[in-house]
Design an enzyme around this catalytic site. Structure first.
Site, PDB file in Angstrom:
ATOM      1  N   THR A 174       0.847  -1.189   0.000  1.00  0.00           N
ATOM      2  CA  THR A 174       0.000   0.000   0.000  1.00  0.00           C
ATOM      3  C   THR A 174       0.887   1.245   0.000  1.00  0.00           C
ATOM      4  O   THR A 174       2.017   1.190   0.465  1.00  0.00           O
ATOM      5  CB  THR A 174      -0.870  -0.048   1.274  1.00  0.00           C
ATOM      6  OG1 THR A 174      -1.820  -1.088   1.093  1.00  0.00           O
ATOM      7  CG2 THR A 174      -1.566   1.250   1.574  1.00  0.00           C
ATOM      8  N   VAL A 203     -13.316  -4.537   2.143  1.00  0.00           N
ATOM      9  CA  VAL A 203     -12.724  -3.214   2.286  1.00  0.00           C
ATOM     10  C   VAL A 203     -11.770  -3.249   3.479  1.00  0.00           C
ATOM     11  O   VAL A 203     -12.114  -3.782   4.537  1.00  0.00           O
ATOM     12  CB  VAL A 203     -13.814  -2.131   2.507  1.00  0.00           C
ATOM     13  CG1 VAL A 203     -13.176  -0.773   2.745  1.00  0.00           C
ATOM     14  CG2 VAL A 203     -14.755  -2.075   1.310  1.00  0.00           C
ATOM     15  N   ASP A 205      -8.541  -1.100   5.839  1.00  0.00           N
ATOM     16  CA  ASP A 205      -8.451   0.113   6.669  1.00  0.00           C
ATOM     17  C   ASP A 205      -8.166   1.374   5.857  1.00  0.00           C
ATOM     18  O   ASP A 205      -8.481   2.490   6.286  1.00  0.00           O
ATOM     19  CB  ASP A 205      -7.322  -0.048   7.707  1.00  0.00           C
ATOM     20  CG  ASP A 205      -5.964  -0.263   7.040  1.00  0.00           C
ATOM     21  OD1 ASP A 205      -5.876  -1.124   6.132  1.00  0.00           O
ATOM     22  OD2 ASP A 205      -4.992   0.430   7.394  1.00  0.00           O
ATOM     23  N   THR A 225      -0.142   1.182   6.846  1.00  0.00           N
ATOM     24  CA  THR A 225      -0.050   0.022   5.961  1.00  0.00           C
ATOM     25  C   THR A 225       0.092  -1.228   6.816  1.00  0.00           C
ATOM     26  O   THR A 225       0.827  -1.228   7.799  1.00  0.00           O
ATOM     27  CB  THR A 225       1.131   0.121   4.983  1.00  0.00           C
ATOM     28  OG1 THR A 225       1.249  -1.147   4.297  1.00  0.00           O
ATOM     29  CG2 THR A 225       2.450   0.425   5.670  1.00  0.00           C
TER      30      THR A 225
HETATM   31  N1  ASP Z   1      -3.843  -2.055   4.745  1.00  0.00           N
HETATM   32  C1  ASP Z   1      -4.112  -2.593   3.449  1.00  0.00           C
HETATM   33  C2  ASP Z   1      -5.392  -3.399   3.493  1.00  0.00           C
HETATM   34  O1  ASP Z   1      -5.594  -4.130   4.433  1.00  0.00           O
HETATM   35  C3  ASP Z   1      -3.045  -3.498   2.934  1.00  0.00           C
HETATM   36  C4  ASP Z   1      -1.680  -2.891   2.897  1.00  0.00           C
HETATM   37  O2  ASP Z   1      -1.326  -2.067   3.735  1.00  0.00           O
HETATM   38  O3  ASP Z   1      -0.929  -3.260   1.986  1.00  0.00           O
HETATM   39  O4  ASP Z   1      -6.137  -3.328   2.557  1.00  0.00           O
END
Ligand code: ASP
Length: 294
Positions: A174, A203, A205, A225
């Site tokens: 992310t 969905v 965070d 992330t």
């Molecule tokens: N936080 C993001 C999610 O759970 C994933 C990520 O940080 O790569 O969608």
């Protein structure tokens, strides 16, 4: 002129030395640098933290190395469903979008929702309709197809697991940015394809104000992330702001408490970037690694 500051991330996880070639490392470093420069060019001319955050995130969304925009991971049924959010600390304005397909830069759609709609959070087809009406750029399915991500999906399906992007190597991928402009205003933004093999409609965070993204001039700007489900349950970004506002913790202490203690206790792997109005920057993570720059 007052100080300005910017920090970005390109996802957390296990970044294995064994799969990191010198070429790959150079490419990641350059991508992070390009994003910082895009934001800094705006800030040093007195531009707004909002513009800097959007510009930095757009460069990362356009880069297939990261799990956002072009490089977004695949859902279980082979689609790219993206989430993003943006917030300004001066007035607590926010915009967020979830589960959109074919949007080239979801962060710009989140911003358009903040500035041009009477809403904060839109999803799916409704958000895409709004995007069309507001001249947001679309891209065809093949723009989002990257071989590496497709391989990740195949692997994840074999083991029936839901994987964070850099988690082959174990990473999240992310992207996010936080910035402070010369007027003393904070902004934060985050953009993602979510997690590989996630269910259609899942969905994370990232688009949830207070979980994946938060900005408040009284406290801090945060972009997260990590394993989204845990970040939602811990209301991570707002929790850090609250610890500062109501408990008088410093940015560093608040980050430490949430990332290294509270999240760890419930098994939430990941990290975040944080910035306060004095220009203090914290980049904590409890995963093995996190792509980051400031
Ligand atoms: N936080 C993001 C999610 O759970 C994933 C990520 O940080 O790569 O969608």
């Amino acid at each position: 002129m007052n100080t300005y500051a910017i920090a970005i991330h390109g996802g957390a996880g296990t970044i294995l030395r064994s799969v990191m070639t010198p070429e790959k490392e150079t490419a990641y470093k350059k991508a992070l640098e390009d994003a910082i420069v895009a934001g800094e060019n705006i800030l040093k001319k007195g531009g707004s933290s909002l513009n800097a955050v959007e510009a930095a995130i757009r460069t990362l969304e356009d880069n297939p190395l990261f799990n956002a925009g072009k490089g977004a991971v695949f859902t279980n049924d082979g689609k790219n469903e993206m989430d993003a959010s943006i917030m300004t600390g001066k007035d607590l304005m926010a915009g967020a979008v979830a589960g959109v397909q074919n949007i080239k830069n979801p962060i710009s759609l989140a911003r358009a929702i903040m500035e041009k709609s009477e809403h904060v959070f839109m999803s799916g087809l409704g958000a895409q309709e709004f995007a069309k009406k507001n001249n947001i750029v679309f891209a065809a399915d093949d723009y989002f197809f990257t071989e590496a991500r497709f391989e990740q999906l195949k692997k994840a399906k074999e083991t029936d697991s839901i994987v964070m992007d850099h988690n082959d190597e174990k990473k999240f991928g992310t992207v996010g940015a936080v910035a402070l402009d010369t007027l003393g205003n904070l902004a934060a933004g985050t953009s993602t394809g979510g997690m590989t093999n996630k269910k259609h409609g899942r969905v994370g965070d990232t688009p949830i104000i207070g979980s994946g993204t938060y900005a408040n001039n009284n406290t801090c700007a945060i972009s997260c992330t990590g394993h989204g489900e845990f970040f939602i349950r811990s209301v991570v970004a707002y929790d850090i702001s609250c610890l500062m506002e109501y408990k008088g913790l410093s940015l560093k202490q608040a980050c430490e408490k949430v990332v290294m203690d509270k999240l760890v206790k419930i098994g939430g792997e990941g990290g975040l970037i944080a910035l306060d109005t004095k220009g203090n920057i914290e980049l904590p993570f409890n995963s093995d690694g996190m792509y980051r720059a400031s």
